[in-house]
Design a protein around this motif. Structure first.
Motif, PDB file in Angstrom:
ATOM      1  N   LYS A  24       0.731  -1.182  -0.467  1.00 23.78           N
ATOM      2  CA  LYS A  24      -0.250  -0.158   0.005  1.00 23.78           C
ATOM      3  C   LYS A  24       0.832   1.716  -0.234  1.00 23.78           C
ATOM      4  O   LYS A  24       0.488   2.474  -0.657  1.00 23.78           O
ATOM      5  CB  LYS A  24      -0.721   0.283   1.584  1.00 23.78           C
ATOM      6  N   TYR A  25       1.933   0.865   1.049  1.00 20.83           N
ATOM      7  CA  TYR A  25       2.898   2.238   0.745  1.00 20.83           C
ATOM      8  C   TYR A  25       3.501   2.638  -0.559  1.00 20.83           C
ATOM      9  O   TYR A  25       3.665   3.815  -0.927  1.00 20.83           O
ATOM     10  CB  TYR A  25       4.149   2.369   2.139  1.00 20.83           C
ATOM     11  N   VAL A  26       3.834   1.933  -0.829  1.00 22.45           N
ATOM     12  CA  VAL A  26       4.794   1.446  -2.388  1.00 22.45           C
ATOM     13  C   VAL A  26       3.215   2.266  -3.392  1.00 22.45           C
ATOM     14  O   VAL A  26       4.032   3.010  -4.289  1.00 22.45           O
ATOM     15  CB  VAL A  26       4.798   0.257  -3.231  1.00 22.45           C
TER      16      VAL A  26
ATOM     17  N   TYR B 232       1.836   9.268  -6.368  1.00 21.32           N
ATOM     18  CA  TYR B 232       2.021  10.276  -6.656  1.00 21.32           C
ATOM     19  C   TYR B 232       3.289  10.797  -7.296  1.00 21.32           C
ATOM     20  O   TYR B 232       2.682  12.048  -8.356  1.00 21.32           O
ATOM     21  CB  TYR B 232       3.348  10.562  -4.807  1.00 21.32           C
ATOM     22  N   PHE B 233       4.515   9.469  -7.756  1.00 17.17           N
ATOM     23  CA  PHE B 233       4.783  10.367  -9.004  1.00 17.17           C
ATOM     24  C   PHE B 233       4.561  10.629  -9.732  1.00 17.17           C
ATOM     25  O   PHE B 233       4.500  11.317 -11.198  1.00 17.17           O
ATOM     26  CB  PHE B 233       5.331   8.670  -9.311  1.00 17.17           C
TER      27      PHE B 233
ATOM     28  N   SER C 111      -1.368   5.170 -15.163  1.00 15.39           N
ATOM     29  CA  SER C 111      -1.491   3.717 -14.951  1.00 15.39           C
ATOM     30  C   SER C 111      -0.375   3.263 -13.767  1.00 15.39           C
ATOM     31  O   SER C 111       0.879   4.046 -13.345  1.00 15.39           O
ATOM     32  CB  SER C 111      -0.433   3.005 -16.238  1.00 15.39           C
ATOM     33  N   THR C 112      -1.017   2.182 -12.729  1.00 14.22           N
ATOM     34  CA  THR C 112      -0.040   1.675 -11.565  1.00 14.22           C
ATOM     35  C   THR C 112       0.654   0.996 -11.715  1.00 14.22           C
ATOM     36  O   THR C 112       1.913   0.211 -11.210  1.00 14.22           O
ATOM     37  CB  THR C 112      -1.383   1.539 -10.341  1.00 14.22           C
ATOM     38  N   TRP C 113       0.058   0.114 -12.814  1.00  9.10           N
ATOM     39  CA  TRP C 113       0.849  -1.614 -13.399  1.00  9.10           C
ATOM     40  C   TRP C 113       1.958  -1.795 -14.956  1.00  9.10           C
ATOM     41  O   TRP C 113       2.569  -2.558 -14.557  1.00  9.10           O
ATOM     42  CB  TRP C 113      -0.429  -2.352 -13.684  1.00  9.10           C
ATOM     43  N   ARG C 114       2.499  -0.603 -14.639  1.00 11.85           N
ATOM     44  CA  ARG C 114       3.397  -0.645 -16.526  1.00 11.85           C
ATOM     45  C   ARG C 114       4.505   0.542 -15.778  1.00 11.85           C
ATOM     46  O   ARG C 114       4.592   1.394 -15.510  1.00 11.85           O
ATOM     47  CB  ARG C 114       1.956   0.008 -17.918  1.00 11.85           C
ATOM     48  N   TRP C 115       5.479   0.250 -16.959  1.00 10.62           N
ATOM     49  CA  TRP C 115       6.756   0.716 -16.685  1.00 10.62           C
ATOM     50  C   TRP C 115       6.658   1.277 -18.148  1.00 10.62           C
ATOM     51  O   TRP C 115       5.677   1.480 -19.393  1.00 10.62           O
ATOM     52  CB  TRP C 115       7.835   0.268 -16.906  1.00 10.62           C
ATOM     53  N   SER C 116       6.878   2.968 -18.241  1.00  8.85           N
ATOM     54  CA  SER C 116       6.807   3.482 -19.269  1.00  8.85           C
ATOM     55  C   SER C 116       8.424   3.847 -19.771  1.00  8.85           C
ATOM     56  O   SER C 116       9.464   2.935 -19.466  1.00  8.85           O
ATOM     57  CB  SER C 116       6.905   4.990 -19.172  1.00  8.85           C
TER      58      SER C 116
END
Length: 97
Positions: free
Chosen positions: A16-18, A24-25, A35-40
């Motif tokens: 949850k913290y991560v 935030y980023f 998106s929370t799950w994918r890298w750019s």
């Protein structure tokens, strides 16, 4: 079984913290998306022009930080999956014997 449960709960809190850090980023620059799950991507992709460190240094550094946090998130999820399999096996051994 108790130790596995406690460890699973601690990992859930860390996850949850991560996830809060990823949100935030994402809120710092709209170009990162939501998106929370994918890298750019930070490497050349055919047909896409990537922003290099020379074009926009602050954005690229922010994207790299977010990608590292996403890697940590996936690591935590993998550990939680393995721990859940262990917890399930302990649970079945306890109740089936």
């Amino acid at each position: 079984m108790l130790l596995s449960s406690i460890l699973m709960f601690i990992l859930y809190l860390v996850l949850k913290y991560v996830l809060a850090w990823i949100r935030y980023f994402n809120s710092l620059d709209s170009r990162l998306g939501q998106s929370t799950w994918r890298w750019s991507y930070d490497y050349p992709v055919v047909g896409e022009r990537d922003i290099s460190d020379l074009d926009d240094k602050t954005f690229v550094r922010l994207r790299r930080k977010r990608n590292r946090v996403i890697t940590v998130m996936y690591s935590i999820l993998l550990i939680m999956f393995l721990l859940s399999m262990s917890l399930l096996s302990e649970f079945l051994i306890f109740f089936l014997t």
